[in-house]
Design a protein around this motif. Sequence first.
Motif, mmCIF file in Angstrom:
data_model
loop_
_atom_site.group_PDB
_atom_site.id
_atom_site.type_symbol
_atom_site.label_atom_id
_atom_site.label_comp_id
_atom_site.label_asym_id
_atom_site.label_seq_id
_atom_site.Cartn_x
_atom_site.Cartn_y
_atom_site.Cartn_z
ATOM 1 N N ASP A 35 0.849 -1.193 0.000
ATOM 2 C CA ASP A 35 0.000 0.000 0.000
ATOM 3 C C ASP A 35 0.883 1.241 0.000
ATOM 4 O O ASP A 35 1.964 1.250 0.598
ATOM 5 C CB ASP A 35 -0.915 0.018 1.221
ATOM 6 C CG ASP A 35 -2.078 0.989 1.051
ATOM 7 O OD1 ASP A 35 -3.174 0.540 0.691
ATOM 8 O OD2 ASP A 35 -1.888 2.202 1.258
ATOM 9 N N SER A 36 0.393 2.286 -0.669
ATOM 10 C CA SER A 36 1.177 3.518 -0.778
ATOM 11 C C SER A 36 1.204 4.311 0.519
ATOM 12 O O SER A 36 1.989 5.250 0.656
ATOM 13 C CB SER A 36 0.622 4.405 -1.900
ATOM 14 O OG SER A 36 -0.719 4.767 -1.629
ATOM 15 N N GLY A 37 0.366 3.968 1.466
ATOM 16 C CA GLY A 37 0.352 4.621 2.768
ATOM 17 C C GLY A 37 0.345 3.581 3.857
ATOM 18 O O GLY A 37 0.740 2.421 3.648
ATOM 19 N N PRO A 38 -0.125 3.941 5.043
ATOM 20 C CA PRO A 38 -0.246 2.938 6.093
ATOM 21 C C PRO A 38 -1.368 1.963 5.779
ATOM 22 O O PRO A 38 -2.364 2.320 5.145
ATOM 23 C CB PRO A 38 -0.572 3.769 7.339
ATOM 24 C CG PRO A 38 -1.214 5.012 6.810
ATOM 25 C CD PRO A 38 -0.549 5.284 5.496
ATOM 26 N N HIS A 175 3.891 -4.338 3.050
ATOM 27 C CA HIS A 175 4.830 -3.293 2.637
ATOM 28 C C HIS A 175 4.037 -1.989 2.643
ATOM 29 O O HIS A 175 3.308 -1.697 1.692
ATOM 30 C CB HIS A 175 5.395 -3.570 1.247
ATOM 31 C CG HIS A 175 6.316 -4.749 1.178
ATOM 32 N ND1 HIS A 175 7.655 -4.675 1.514
ATOM 33 C CD2 HIS A 175 6.088 -6.040 0.841
ATOM 34 C CE1 HIS A 175 8.210 -5.860 1.356
ATOM 35 N NE2 HIS A 175 7.277 -6.720 0.953
ATOM 36 N N GLU A 176 4.173 -1.233 3.722
ATOM 37 C CA GLU A 176 3.452 0.024 3.836
ATOM 38 C C GLU A 176 4.287 1.161 3.275
ATOM 39 O O GLU A 176 5.508 1.058 3.126
ATOM 40 C CB GLU A 176 3.096 0.288 5.293
ATOM 41 C CG GLU A 176 2.220 -0.797 5.915
ATOM 42 C CD GLU A 176 1.931 -0.532 7.371
ATOM 43 O OE1 GLU A 176 0.906 0.105 7.671
ATOM 44 O OE2 GLU A 176 2.752 -0.972 8.216
ATOM 45 N N HIS A 177 3.616 2.264 2.938
ATOM 46 C CA HIS A 177 4.275 3.449 2.372
ATOM 47 C C HIS A 177 5.134 3.051 1.156
ATOM 48 O O HIS A 177 6.248 3.554 0.962
ATOM 49 C CB HIS A 177 5.129 4.146 3.435
ATOM 50 C CG HIS A 177 4.356 4.496 4.677
ATOM 51 N ND1 HIS A 177 3.464 5.550 4.720
ATOM 52 C CD2 HIS A 177 4.317 3.903 5.894
ATOM 53 C CE1 HIS A 177 2.920 5.600 5.924
ATOM 54 N NE2 HIS A 177 3.413 4.620 6.656
ATOM 55 N N THR A 178 4.587 2.160 0.373
ATOM 56 C CA THR A 178 5.277 1.629 -0.803
ATOM 57 C C THR A 178 4.346 1.767 -1.996
ATOM 58 O O THR A 178 3.387 1.004 -2.136
ATOM 59 C CB THR A 178 5.668 0.149 -0.597
ATOM 60 O OG1 THR A 178 6.467 0.029 0.582
ATOM 61 C CG2 THR A 178 6.433 -0.385 -1.794
ATOM 62 N N ARG A 179 4.617 2.730 -2.837
ATOM 63 C CA ARG A 179 3.732 3.004 -3.961
ATOM 64 C C ARG A 179 4.069 2.096 -5.133
ATOM 65 O O ARG A 179 5.220 2.033 -5.579
ATOM 66 C CB ARG A 179 3.834 4.469 -4.390
ATOM 67 C CG ARG A 179 2.795 4.863 -5.457
ATOM 68 C CD ARG A 179 2.743 6.378 -5.612
ATOM 69 N NE ARG A 179 3.954 6.904 -6.180
ATOM 70 C CZ ARG A 179 4.160 7.070 -7.489
ATOM 71 N NH1 ARG A 179 3.214 6.727 -8.349
ATOM 72 N NH2 ARG A 179 5.288 7.576 -7.926
ATOM 73 N N THR A 195 7.862 -0.887 -7.687
ATOM 74 C CA THR A 195 7.575 0.084 -6.640
ATOM 75 C C THR A 195 8.443 1.319 -6.818
ATOM 76 O O THR A 195 9.533 1.255 -7.382
ATOM 77 C CB THR A 195 7.810 -0.512 -5.241
ATOM 78 O OG1 THR A 195 9.191 -0.867 -5.093
ATOM 79 C CG2 THR A 195 6.956 -1.751 -5.030
ATOM 80 N N ARG A 290 -4.865 10.603 -1.205
ATOM 81 C CA ARG A 290 -5.470 9.479 -0.483
ATOM 82 C C ARG A 290 -6.674 9.937 0.321
ATOM 83 O O ARG A 290 -7.679 9.236 0.400
ATOM 84 C CB ARG A 290 -4.427 8.850 0.456
ATOM 85 C CG ARG A 290 -3.382 8.030 -0.255
ATOM 86 C CD ARG A 290 -2.317 7.565 0.721
ATOM 87 N NE ARG A 290 -2.862 6.748 1.788
ATOM 88 C CZ ARG A 290 -3.056 5.437 1.704
ATOM 89 N NH1 ARG A 290 -2.789 4.803 0.578
ATOM 90 N NH2 ARG A 290 -3.529 4.753 2.729
#
Length: 422
Positions: A35-38, A175-179, A195, A290
């Motif tokens: 996810d790109s955020g938490p 995998h958080e904060h991973t766009r 990513t 988001r």
Amino acid sequence: MSSPASPTVVVGAGIIGLSTAWHLADLGQRVVVVDSGPAAGGTTTAGAGFVGLWAAGYAWYWNESERDVEQYGIDFYRRLSESGNGETGYRQNGNVWLTVTEEGRADHIPPFEDHRFRPAGARTLTPDEAAELVPGLDPSAVTAGFFHPDGIQISAPDTAAALVSALRARGVTFHEHTRVTGLEARDGSVTGVRTAGGPVIAASRVVLAAGSWTNTLLAPLGRELPTVRVVASRLVTKPFGLPGTLPTLMLPELHGLWIREHRGGLTYGAGRGYEPLFVGGSDRRTEPARRPVRPDLLDAMREYLHPLVAGLLPDAASALGADETATQGVVSMTADRNFIVGRVPELAGLVVAGGDNESGVTHGPGLGRIAAEISVTGTTTLGDASRYDPARFPAEAPSEQDVIGLMPARREADARRAGAAA
């Protein structure tokens, strides 16, 4: 290159993505969620958290497939609450539809009374009977009601957090904060996800559950989903002693007003707090924020709703507007108001799960199960997969403006009037 040891990667850690990961784990898969955020930090946290059998008289364009998905969600949240994995705010308070005019009573109550999926214990309410069931309701403000006893309420952010905790305990990797910026493929099959600023995450399968960001990843494949992204808003009052037994209230005449209890106060919303993203010039392939911030929509909703809510629930009047908080997210509406879950024809091993139609919390557990089963086995044991197949739409989607024009009327009464006019 992927290998048999590569995991199934789920892109998106909202309620649909988390539910997909849950059911993939049930199927014995090794799962990675990106996810790109938490995790559980996007639009799901703005969810109002009321769940019901919308296909049983409210959403006239849905049938037994959606009803079964809805019932699965109700049962799933009950089991999650009973599992002790975390606080979810689960309560079976039921849902009450209310009308405020005689025309509204004639339009909106009969579809519930006559519906073939009418659940056990459902019943029509007089204004006085509605007031007995709804704490603080002024019976003179309504003309009729209809009660579904099986409707539940949860806290969407708490439930999502409980799912994350339970998934970690089951060995799911996050995998958080991973766009995710793109898909990797070889010989026509997906092999991983790229990513931003990081390595490729290898995958034997990929499920895209990225909500309003899904088309950004599909577009390079020559496939777009016919969705329109919409800013959705809700307001939350300070506590004023409202009992937690309040059923979820639905008033279709009043721009789809809904009201539920929240920690001794109210959370509520209606159509005045919604606006398509394209109004601000956003392109379908542009990734929106988001969590949007649109104070103009909140102000318009307050101006419209405060007198209406105070008229329905007089005890709430002092809390409306006083230290209210607000939350907003981006929902995805589809051209036929149904969900898009299934294999993407352009790339083997890729499944999409999207088009929440502003009911992702209700349908998320079932849609996650369908996505997981299709990803692993190619079929599903829940619902009618053909109703959700991405291939029911052409690969080239119409503009978001045109999608709005294709969508069937929200209310059955409106659809009848449109048909008569035609």
